[in-house]
Design an enzyme around this catalytic site. Structure first.
Site, PDB file in Angstrom:
ATOM      1  N   SER A 120      39.862  43.480  33.678  1.00 48.83           N
ATOM      2  CA  SER A 120      38.512  43.172  33.732  1.00 48.83           C
ATOM      3  C   SER A 120      37.516  44.333  33.897  1.00 48.83           C
ATOM      4  CB  SER A 120      38.050  42.221  34.848  1.00 48.83           C
ATOM      5  OG  SER A 120      38.880  42.377  35.965  1.00 48.83           O
ATOM      6  N   HIS A 141      41.105  39.866  27.358  1.00 47.11           N
ATOM      7  CA  HIS A 141      40.331  39.724  28.566  1.00 47.11           C
ATOM      8  C   HIS A 141      40.182  38.453  28.966  1.00 47.11           C
ATOM      9  CE1 HIS A 141      36.938  39.763  31.790  1.00 47.11           C
ATOM     10  NE2 HIS A 141      38.132  39.898  32.400  1.00 47.11           N
ATOM     11  N   ASN A 191      31.004  40.302  31.833  1.00 42.39           N
ATOM     12  CA  ASN A 191      30.800  41.142  33.164  1.00 42.39           C
ATOM     13  C   ASN A 191      29.459  41.696  33.142  1.00 42.39           C
ATOM     14  OD1 ASN A 191      32.419  39.658  34.482  1.00 42.39           O
ATOM     15  ND2 ASN A 191      34.006  41.173  34.566  1.00 42.39           N
TER      16      ASN A 191
HETATM   17  P1  NAI Z   1      47.311  38.678  40.974  1.00 45.32           P
HETATM   18  O1  NAI Z   1      47.356  39.678  42.064  1.00 45.32           O
HETATM   19  O2  NAI Z   1      47.401  37.208  41.254  1.00 45.32           O
HETATM   20  O3  NAI Z   1      48.829  39.002  39.997  1.00 45.32           O
HETATM   21  C1  NAI Z   1      49.213  40.321  39.711  1.00 45.32           C
HETATM   22  C2  NAI Z   1      50.792  39.978  39.692  1.00 45.32           C
HETATM   23  O4  NAI Z   1      51.306  41.404  38.843  1.00 45.32           O
HETATM   24  C3  NAI Z   1      51.465  40.144  40.697  1.00 45.32           C
HETATM   25  O5  NAI Z   1      52.356  38.887  40.900  1.00 45.32           O
HETATM   26  C4  NAI Z   1      52.346  41.481  41.083  1.00 45.32           C
HETATM   27  O6  NAI Z   1      53.499  41.108  41.691  1.00 45.32           O
HETATM   28  C5  NAI Z   1      52.252  41.691  39.678  1.00 45.32           C
HETATM   29  N1  NAI Z   1      52.506  43.136  39.396  1.00 45.32           N
HETATM   30  C6  NAI Z   1      51.679  44.029  39.756  1.00 45.32           C
HETATM   31  N2  NAI Z   1      52.390  45.113  39.276  1.00 45.32           N
HETATM   32  C7  NAI Z   1      53.238  44.962  38.348  1.00 45.32           C
HETATM   33  C8  NAI Z   1      54.073  45.940  37.702  1.00 45.32           C
HETATM   34  N3  NAI Z   1      53.878  47.220  37.379  1.00 45.32           N
HETATM   35  N4  NAI Z   1      55.043  45.157  36.756  1.00 45.32           N
HETATM   36  C9  NAI Z   1      55.215  44.153  36.711  1.00 45.32           C
HETATM   37  N5  NAI Z   1      54.275  43.114  37.855  1.00 45.32           N
HETATM   38  C10 NAI Z   1      53.357  43.782  38.277  1.00 45.32           C
HETATM   39  O7  NAI Z   1      46.148  39.384  39.875  1.00 45.32           O
HETATM   40  P2  NAI Z   1      45.448  38.658  39.017  1.00 45.32           P
HETATM   41  O8  NAI Z   1      44.146  38.004  39.622  1.00 45.32           O
HETATM   42  O9  NAI Z   1      46.216  37.738  38.067  1.00 45.32           O
HETATM   43  O10 NAI Z   1      45.022  39.890  38.003  1.00 45.32           O
HETATM   44  C11 NAI Z   1      45.695  40.436  37.054  1.00 45.32           C
HETATM   45  C12 NAI Z   1      44.933  41.347  36.126  1.00 45.32           C
HETATM   46  O11 NAI Z   1      43.993  40.317  35.474  1.00 45.32           O
HETATM   47  C13 NAI Z   1      44.139  42.337  36.640  1.00 45.32           C
HETATM   48  O12 NAI Z   1      44.152  43.498  35.799  1.00 45.32           O
HETATM   49  C14 NAI Z   1      42.461  41.855  37.059  1.00 45.32           C
HETATM   50  O13 NAI Z   1      41.578  42.828  37.292  1.00 45.32           O
HETATM   51  C15 NAI Z   1      42.630  40.754  35.714  1.00 45.32           C
HETATM   52  N6  NAI Z   1      41.660  39.752  35.490  1.00 45.32           N
HETATM   53  C16 NAI Z   1      41.671  38.858  36.771  1.00 45.32           C
HETATM   54  C17 NAI Z   1      40.562  37.708  36.735  1.00 45.32           C
HETATM   55  C18 NAI Z   1      40.988  37.101  38.102  1.00 45.32           C
HETATM   56  O14 NAI Z   1      39.946  35.985  38.062  1.00 45.32           O
HETATM   57  N7  NAI Z   1      41.639  36.930  39.000  1.00 45.32           N
HETATM   58  C19 NAI Z   1      40.006  37.617  35.963  1.00 45.32           C
HETATM   59  C20 NAI Z   1      40.300  38.295  34.506  1.00 45.32           C
HETATM   60  C21 NAI Z   1      40.934  39.447  34.602  1.00 45.32           C
END
Ligand code: NAI
Length: 504
Positions: A120, A141, A191
């Site tokens: 994001s 995104h 954003n």
């Molecule tokens: P989250 O923390 O819920 O999930 C991330 C997952 O990635 C975790 O399960 C973790 O174990 C896994 N992970 C971390 N490093 C890894 C790797 N090298 N290889 C494989 N798995 C790995 O995070 P979330 O909220 O789902 O965010 C994920 C991405 O999406 C980020 O880049 C965030 O900025 C983006 N994003 C998040 C939004 C939100 O509302 N939460 C909205 C739009 C984008």
């Protein structure tokens, strides 16, 4: 037939599981991988539960449920993703981690496979700079919750092949999502466009103009926002919002439109993050905001007539009707009598400026917001010279028909005017910078942020020249480049064109 045969989603957290559910429901084979295998199991179980719930409610057929479940499988190792022709990463928001993952994926997948990032805030071009073939890298995104938020930004890095953008857009559309194609610009489209709502509300709070609850109530009731900015900060988490505000400010090289509020860091440091911590701008118990009871002001005797500085006959009649409910007279003479409570109706100015310009008595003069109607909530604006008894009488008289009245401190453009003007002006800047065409911008903001209009549509709805006047006054009063008028706005007002008028 999908534009992609098999999708690998890496990162099974909030976003990854949503992305997997979306495409599996559209009939595309999805493999879900996480460095923590339990995260993938939990994600698949969660998705199964969501889909079964939809089937139980009758919004999904038994057949569609079975198809979607059959389309979603775990990948225990990254190597199992080798056959995928689209890889979508939704791992931790960290540049090094994303670059390392994409480098590794490039050694596994075919040369044609597309690598997409759900980042994001990170630059797609920067992520792609670590890759052998940056032309296959794009941003994809999504918004949370992915299946319900029917919009995705398709971000074009500097080297992204246009065919990749077309294929991702087609995939999104096939899954029922609207694709907003945008260049690799800070905050992308949504954003970036969202920077005028919460930050201006913080600015209003910081100036002591009104409380968070007042600002929320006024913006929801007068402009039709579903959530107030402080409710939104509490929902998203102030720590997350702080990171976005600071990152966009830094990426635009300290652009004054995006100056973050100094109110935020101490609140974040103190753990006042919002719902997740039980306290932010509001307090929460069992996930619900605790409403503070509004103190009813003690009744007063209204012993003065009112005088209104407003040429609009409809507004005059409306105010006269409300005052009549309180058995109070609205004077019709050009100048107020020596007893009258004087109401001014500024557009963009603060109450003090209008009262001084019109040579009205400060002790008996205050401002009434008429910009967005008088039906749902009324706003009275005091100024430092106002007599407290006069304020009490005005408040009671203008609420005599039961419509709630908010009293705020002096502010150029009250609250609704200045927040709206900021949203429109920023939308105009986004259009001017070619970050999105007018129609895509407005659609993306409505879908992703839930605003009742897109920024340009908002401007046309309330009148672009009025918006420009508000900005002009804000700029004049604060003497800050934050409020400078976008050329896109100025030109369309000058030529009498809708703000949605596109440009080559
Ligand atoms: P989250 O923390 O819920 O999930 C991330 C997952 O990635 C975790 O399960 C973790 O174990 C896994 N992970 C971390 N490093 C890894 C790797 N090298 N290889 C494989 N798995 C790995 O995070 P979330 O909220 O789902 O965010 C994920 C991405 O999406 C980020 O880049 C965030 O900025 C983006 N994003 C998040 C939004 C939100 O509302 N939460 C909205 C739009 C984008």
């Amino acid at each position: 037939m999908s534009v992609f045969r098999q999708i690998g989603v890496i990162g099974s957290g909030t976003m990854g599981r949503g992305i997997a559910q979306l495409f599996a429901s559209a009939g595309v084979q999805v493999l879900l991988h996480d460095s923590r295998s339990e995260a993938t199991e939990q994600a698949l179980a969660h998705n199964r539960q969501m889909l079964e719930r939809a089937a139980a409610k009758g919004t999904l057929s038994a057949e569609a449920l079975a198809d979607a479940l059959a389309c979603m499988r775990p990948a225990h190792t990254l190597g199992e993703l080798a056959g995928c022709d689209l890889l979508i990463e939704a791992i931790v928001e960290n540049l090094d981690a994303k670059q390392a993952l994409f480098r590794q994926l490039e050694t596994l997948v075919s040369a044609e496979a597309v690598l997409a990032s759900n980042t994001s805030s990170l630059s797609i071009s920067l992520i792609a700079s670590a890759c052998e073939r940056p032309e296959r890298v794009a941003g994809f995104h999504f918004f949370n919750p992915v299946p319900l938020m029917k919009i995705v930004e398709v971000v074009r890095g500097e080297r992204t092949d246009p065919v990749v953008i077309e294929r991702l857009s087609a995939l999104a559309q096939a899954a029922g999502h609207s694709a907003a194609v945008t260049p690799d610009s800070p905050g992308f489209l949504v954003n970036h466009a969202g920077r005028a709502y919460g930050p201006e509300a913080l600015r209003i709070l910081g100036e002591g103009i009104a409380t968070p609850a007042q600002i929320d109530r006024i913006l929801k009731d007068s402009l039709g926002f579903r959530m107030g900015p402080f409710e939104l900060f509490d929902l998203v988490g102030l720590d997350v919002s702080q990171a976005v505000m600071e990152s966009i400010y830094a990426q635009f090289y300290q652009e004054p439109r995006f100056t973050p509020s100094a109110l935020v860091p101490p609140r974040v440091a103190s753990g006042l993050l919002g719902r997740k911590r039980g306290q932010g701008f509001y307090r929460y118990a069992e996930g619900r905001a605790l409403q503070e009871a509004l103190a009813e002001p003690a009744p007063v005797t209204i012993d003065r007539p009112f005088w209104l500085d407003c040429q609009d006959a409809k507004v005059r009649q409306r105010v006269a009707d409300v005052l009549a409910t309180a058995a109070v007279v609205l004077e019709q003479a050009e100048r107020p009598s020596a007893e009258a409570i004087c109401l001014v109706t500024p557009l963009g100015e603060d109450a003090s400026s209008v009262i001084a310009r019109k040579q009205l008595p400060p002790a008996r003069s205050l401002a009434l917001e008429t910009f967005a109607g008088l039906d749902t909530r009324r706003v009275l604006m005091r100024q430092p010279g106002l007599d407290a008894t006069v304020l009490a009488q005005a408040r009671q008289a203008l609420g005599a028909d039961g419509v709630p009245v908010e009293v705020i401190n002096d502010s150029p453009g009250f609250i609704a005017q200045r927040v709206l003007a900021g949203i429109v002006n920023l939308g105009c800047e986004i259009a001017q910078r070619r970050i999105a065409d007018p129609a895509s911008l407005d659609r993306a903001v409505r879908l992703a942020l839930g605003y009742p209009h897109g920024p340009l549509g908002f401007g046309d709805h309330y009148g672009a020249s009025r918006i420009m006047q508000i900005l002009h006054q804000l700029h004049d009063l604060y003497q800050e480049p934050r409020y400078r008028i976008s050329p896109w706005l100025r030109r369309r007002v000058q030529l009498g064109l809708p703000l949605t008028t596109p440009e080559e």
